[in-house]
Design a protein around this motif. Structure first.
Motif, PDB file in Angstrom:
ATOM      1  N   ILE A  10      -2.893  -8.413  -5.140  1.00  0.00           N
ATOM      2  CA  ILE A  10      -2.072  -7.934  -4.023  1.00  0.00           C
ATOM      3  C   ILE A  10      -0.705  -7.493  -4.527  1.00  0.00           C
ATOM      4  O   ILE A  10      -0.214  -6.415  -4.166  1.00  0.00           O
ATOM      5  N   ARG A  11      -0.100  -8.285  -5.373  1.00  0.00           N
ATOM      6  CA  ARG A  11       1.223  -7.943  -5.922  1.00  0.00           C
ATOM      7  C   ARG A  11       1.144  -6.641  -6.725  1.00  0.00           C
ATOM      8  O   ARG A  11       2.027  -5.791  -6.637  1.00  0.00           O
ATOM      9  N   LEU A  12       0.088  -6.467  -7.510  1.00  0.00           N
ATOM     10  CA  LEU A  12      -0.111  -5.250  -8.296  1.00  0.00           C
ATOM     11  C   LEU A  12      -0.139  -4.025  -7.379  1.00  0.00           C
ATOM     12  O   LEU A  12       0.490  -3.000  -7.663  1.00  0.00           O
ATOM     13  N   ILE A  13      -0.825  -4.147  -6.258  1.00  0.00           N
ATOM     14  CA  ILE A  13      -0.916  -3.045  -5.298  1.00  0.00           C
ATOM     15  C   ILE A  13       0.422  -2.826  -4.603  1.00  0.00           C
ATOM     16  O   ILE A  13       0.880  -1.691  -4.455  1.00  0.00           O
ATOM     17  N   GLU A  14       1.069  -3.898  -4.186  1.00  0.00           N
ATOM     18  CA  GLU A  14       2.361  -3.783  -3.502  1.00  0.00           C
ATOM     19  C   GLU A  14       3.414  -3.111  -4.374  1.00  0.00           C
ATOM     20  O   GLU A  14       4.314  -2.435  -3.856  1.00  0.00           O
ATOM     21  N   GLU A  15       3.308  -3.273  -5.677  1.00  0.00           N
ATOM     22  CA  GLU A  15       4.274  -2.683  -6.601  1.00  0.00           C
ATOM     23  C   GLU A  15       3.972  -1.226  -6.934  1.00  0.00           C
ATOM     24  O   GLU A  15       4.735  -0.569  -7.630  1.00  0.00           O
ATOM     25  N   GLU A  17       3.782   2.299  -5.481  1.00  0.00           N
ATOM     26  CA  GLU A  17       4.209   3.068  -4.303  1.00  0.00           C
ATOM     27  C   GLU A  17       3.128   4.045  -3.832  1.00  0.00           C
ATOM     28  O   GLU A  17       2.949   4.258  -2.631  1.00  0.00           O
ATOM     29  N   TRP A  18       2.409   4.653  -4.763  1.00  0.00           N
ATOM     30  CA  TRP A  18       1.342   5.595  -4.388  1.00  0.00           C
ATOM     31  C   TRP A  18       0.254   4.867  -3.605  1.00  0.00           C
ATOM     32  O   TRP A  18      -0.198   5.362  -2.557  1.00  0.00           O
ATOM     33  N   MET A  19      -0.167   3.703  -4.079  1.00  0.00           N
ATOM     34  CA  MET A  19      -1.204   2.949  -3.371  1.00  0.00           C
ATOM     35  C   MET A  19      -0.703   2.530  -1.985  1.00  0.00           C
ATOM     36  O   MET A  19      -1.446   2.619  -0.998  1.00  0.00           O
ATOM     37  N   MET A  20       0.531   2.101  -1.914  1.00  0.00           N
ATOM     38  CA  MET A  20       1.094   1.694  -0.624  1.00  0.00           C
ATOM     39  C   MET A  20       1.184   2.887   0.330  1.00  0.00           C
ATOM     40  O   MET A  20       0.925   2.747   1.525  1.00  0.00           O
ATOM     41  N   GLU A  21       1.529   4.056  -0.189  1.00  0.00           N
ATOM     42  CA  GLU A  21       1.584   5.243   0.663  1.00  0.00           C
ATOM     43  C   GLU A  21       0.208   5.543   1.248  1.00  0.00           C
ATOM     44  O   GLU A  21       0.077   5.834   2.446  1.00  0.00           O
TER      45      GLU A  21
END
Length: 190
Positions: A10-15, A17-21
């Motif tokens: 989860i932290r890897l994804i949260e960090e 920005e492209w994945m979060m977008e």
């Protein structure tokens, strides 16, 4: 980066920005029981474990949802068009898991996570979404041990009658040419 727990993923994804977008864009559709799944997460984990500084290109972004009230495949195409209109060039692939069981002639799935549990490989059976508080939630029906230890194995539904589907996929995907540390397992080795 150490990847030992689901919280690490989860932290890897949260960090990223492209994945979060992408998660925020999919969230705008308000799909029922939605997730971005499969290679979106798996490739990020494998890239990280291989020390890649650039993202491995993805052929598509797998968005799944679960809606028994409308099984028309054209609705999925409409969602793909909406996503492409919001964020073009991503290669969106949207599938309603309420109808996807038919492809492998399995009993109907009960949810999107049940659909994820019926993906061919344990390392692909992953999903990520945003909850009502816009926080990242993660699902891994078979855990993360295989994906973080770079072991590709068939998921339980693909260990017998559908083993050939698993074997064809791992041969076709040629993942080892991109991520050389992978160990691709046959059923006998699992």
């Amino acid at each position: 980066m150490k990847l030992a727990t689901e919280q690490d993923v989860i932290r890897l994804i949260e960090e990223d920005e492209w994945m979060m977008e992408l998660l925020r864009v999919v969230n705008e559709l308000n799909l029922p029981d939605w997730w971005i799944s499969a290679g979106f997460i798996r490739s990020k984990i494998w890239d990280t474990l291989h020390g890649f500084t650039e993202r491995t290109p993805l052929p598509d972004i797998d968005v799944i949802y679960f809606d028994t009230s409308n099984l028309d495949e054209q609705v999925e195409k409409q969602f793909e068009a909406k996503l492409d209109n919001i964020l073009p060039g991503v290669g969106w692939s949207v599938k309603n898991q309420a109808r996807m069981h038919k492809i492998n002639q399995l009993p109907p799935y009960q949810s999107a996570v049940d659909g994820i549990a019926h993906f061919p490989e344990t390392v692909t059976a992953l999903g990520v979404a945003l909850n009502s508080d816009n926080q990242v939630v993660f699902t891994a029906p078979y855990g993360i041990k295989d994906v973080v230890s770079l072991n590709v194995k068939p998921s339980p539904p693909f260990q017998q009658d559908l083993l050939e589907v698993y074997q064809q996929r791992v041969t076709q995907k040629k993942w080892s040419s991109t991520w050389p540390k992978l160990q691709i397992h046959n059923l006998k080795e699992c």
